[in-house]
Design a protein around this motif. Sequence first.
Motif, short mmCIF file in Angstrom:
data_model
loop_
_atom_site.label_atom_id
_atom_site.label_comp_id
_atom_site.label_asym_id
_atom_site.label_seq_id
_atom_site.Cartn_x
_atom_site.Cartn_y
_atom_site.Cartn_z
N LYS A 95 10.31 -0.99 8.43
CA LYS A 95 10.85 -2.35 8.09
C LYS A 95 12.37 -2.16 7.78
CE LYS A 95 9.06 -5.74 7.85
NZ LYS A 95 8.88 -6.90 8.79
N LEU A 96 12.64 -1.23 7.13
CA LEU A 96 13.96 -1.04 6.54
C LEU A 96 14.91 -0.92 7.66
CD1 LEU A 96 13.60 1.40 3.76
CD2 LEU A 96 13.97 -1.03 3.48
N MET A 97 14.48 -0.13 8.67
CA MET A 97 15.07 0.13 9.83
C MET A 97 15.41 -1.02 10.61
SD MET A 97 13.55 3.69 11.75
CE MET A 97 14.51 3.39 13.08
N GLU A 98 14.35 -1.91 10.82
CA GLU A 98 14.53 -3.58 11.53
C GLU A 98 15.64 -4.24 10.62
OE1 GLU A 98 10.85 -5.48 11.65
OE2 GLU A 98 11.82 -7.42 11.32
N LYS B 282 11.82 7.80 -2.33
CA LYS B 282 13.32 8.09 -2.34
C LYS B 282 13.83 8.41 -1.00
CE LYS B 282 16.66 10.14 -5.26
NZ LYS B 282 16.96 11.13 -6.48
N GLU B 283 13.25 9.38 -0.33
CA GLU B 283 13.72 10.00 0.93
C GLU B 283 13.91 9.05 1.99
OE1 GLU B 283 11.39 13.31 2.12
OE2 GLU B 283 11.82 14.40 0.39
N VAL B 284 12.49 8.10 2.11
CA VAL B 284 12.56 6.95 2.94
C VAL B 284 13.81 6.18 3.01
CG1 VAL B 284 11.22 5.09 3.92
CG2 VAL B 284 10.21 7.27 3.69
N VAL B 285 13.72 5.74 1.79
CA VAL B 285 14.78 4.51 1.45
C VAL B 285 16.44 5.25 1.63
CG1 VAL B 285 15.69 3.17 -0.42
CG2 VAL B 285 13.57 3.56 -0.28
N GLU B 286 16.82 6.24 1.13
CA GLU B 286 18.10 6.85 1.28
C GLU B 286 18.27 7.20 2.67
OE1 GLU B 286 18.56 8.52 -3.22
OE2 GLU B 286 18.18 9.80 -1.53
N ALA B 287 17.20 7.45 3.59
CA ALA B 287 17.37 7.75 4.94
C ALA B 287 17.99 6.67 5.64
CB ALA B 287 16.34 8.49 5.48
N ASN C 232 0.94 -1.09 -0.06
CA ASN C 232 -0.01 0.06 0.10
C ASN C 232 0.93 1.15 -0.08
OD1 ASN C 232 0.89 0.36 2.86
ND2 ASN C 232 -0.64 -1.18 3.27
N ASN C 233 0.35 2.44 0.27
CA ASN C 233 0.80 3.62 0.06
C ASN C 233 1.66 4.09 1.29
OD1 ASN C 233 0.03 3.73 -2.13
ND2 ASN C 233 -0.53 6.11 -2.22
N ASP C 234 1.58 3.05 2.41
CA ASP C 234 2.10 3.60 3.85
C ASP C 234 3.78 3.38 3.88
OD1 ASP C 234 2.64 3.61 6.40
OD2 ASP C 234 1.48 2.26 7.01
N LEU C 235 4.24 4.57 3.79
CA LEU C 235 5.68 4.65 3.88
C LEU C 235 6.51 4.63 5.07
CD1 LEU C 235 6.35 6.98 0.85
CD2 LEU C 235 6.77 4.79 0.79
N LYS C 236 5.49 5.04 6.00
CA LYS C 236 6.20 4.66 7.55
C LYS C 236 6.44 3.45 7.82
CE LYS C 236 5.05 5.86 12.30
NZ LYS C 236 5.55 4.38 12.72
N SER C 237 5.52 2.23 7.45
CA SER C 237 5.82 1.02 7.55
C SER C 237 7.06 0.50 6.98
CB SER C 237 4.46 0.14 7.00
OG SER C 237 3.40 0.43 7.85
N LEU C 238 7.26 0.91 5.50
CA LEU C 238 8.39 1.02 4.82
C LEU C 238 9.81 1.19 5.58
CD1 LEU C 238 10.06 -0.25 2.29
CD2 LEU C 238 9.50 2.02 1.54
N ASN C 239 9.70 2.13 6.10
CA ASN C 239 10.99 2.98 6.78
C ASN C 239 11.10 2.27 8.20
OD1 ASN C 239 12.55 5.41 7.45
ND2 ASN C 239 11.27 5.26 9.60
N ALA D 14 19.24 -2.87 11.38
CA ALA D 14 19.50 -3.29 12.87
C ALA D 14 19.76 -4.83 12.73
CB ALA D 14 18.46 -3.00 13.83
N GLN D 15 19.28 -5.71 12.24
CA GLN D 15 19.63 -7.15 12.16
C GLN D 15 20.94 -7.40 11.35
OE1 GLN D 15 16.14 -8.47 9.97
NE2 GLN D 15 15.27 -9.12 11.71
N ALA D 16 21.36 -6.78 10.51
CA ALA D 16 22.65 -7.19 9.46
C ALA D 16 23.14 -5.57 9.02
CB ALA D 16 22.34 -8.05 8.59
N PRO D 17 23.73 -4.68 9.81
CA PRO D 17 24.15 -3.47 9.54
C PRO D 17 25.17 -3.49 8.13
CG PRO D 17 25.04 -3.81 11.53
CD PRO D 17 23.96 -4.95 11.40
N GLN D 18 26.24 -4.56 8.27
CA GLN D 18 27.25 -4.31 7.25
C GLN D 18 26.60 -5.17 5.89
OE1 GLN D 18 30.96 -5.99 8.29
NE2 GLN D 18 30.81 -5.09 10.55
N PHE D 19 25.63 -5.94 6.16
CA PHE D 19 25.09 -6.49 4.76
C PHE D 19 24.09 -5.64 4.21
CE2 PHE D 19 21.74 -8.86 2.38
CZ PHE D 19 22.70 -9.71 1.81
N PHE D 20 23.57 -4.59 4.84
CA PHE D 20 22.34 -3.78 4.24
C PHE D 20 22.86 -2.38 3.88
CE2 PHE D 20 19.43 -7.09 6.26
CZ PHE D 20 18.90 -7.33 4.91
N ASN D 21 24.11 -2.07 4.48
CA ASN D 21 24.65 -0.74 4.09
C ASN D 21 24.91 -0.43 2.75
OD1 ASN D 21 25.68 1.79 4.78
ND2 ASN D 21 27.74 1.04 4.84
#
Length: 235
Positions: A31-34, A65-70, A22-29, A37-44
Amino acid sequence: MSGQEIEFKGTNFTLSVVYLGNNDLKSLNDKLMEKVAQAPQFFNCAPIVVNVSEVDSDFDFDQLKEVVEAQDFVLVGVTGCKTTEQKTAARSAGLAVMTSGSQQAKAKPIEPSTEKAPTPAPVQPEAVPTKVVRGQIRSGQQIYAQNSDLIIIGSVGNGAEVIADGNVHIYGALRGRAVAGASGRKDSKIFCQNLQAELISIAGVYMLHEQIGSHADLPQCIHVEDQQIVFSNLS
């Protein structure tokens, strides 16, 4: 600069695709933070593509774009745009509008040819020696076997990373991260004598430590079927 110093060639890369329901970008933010946090070097700075086939027409690509790059991911582009307006909005936000292989196949059905294709000459693949590393792979170390298998005669410690374009064999405990099929080979496998991994990944399909569950602390052969990680006990 001569023209031979720059060439354009086609090639394949394995990219993670994030599907938005859906359009919920807060949920995406969140999930990306999670994930970070689980594997910072892999996802950096990990490159990702976002599938927007389920979002509404008023979706905000600039905010995406802002959410993903943040969260320090690299947004390569979007796929699944259903309308010309969505494609225009995505491009206006500086995003590439991509079409997946399955979408291309659906859009352009292949017409059967009545002409007999010439028989291609057999091509002998170039043999690349397996990379063998003896000893413990410690935190912060990264071992990469390009175009070949990788054998570690020892254990892979927490915070260490072993990567191969082919299979990864670990004759010891896997406590860090192991990536097989890094160039996209889906038939690649990971073998280890004791699975305690922070992360395992094969051809872009990955699993984190907390998802390994009952397969932990056992010798395992790991492969991918239908985009799912599959375990086989080696004992």
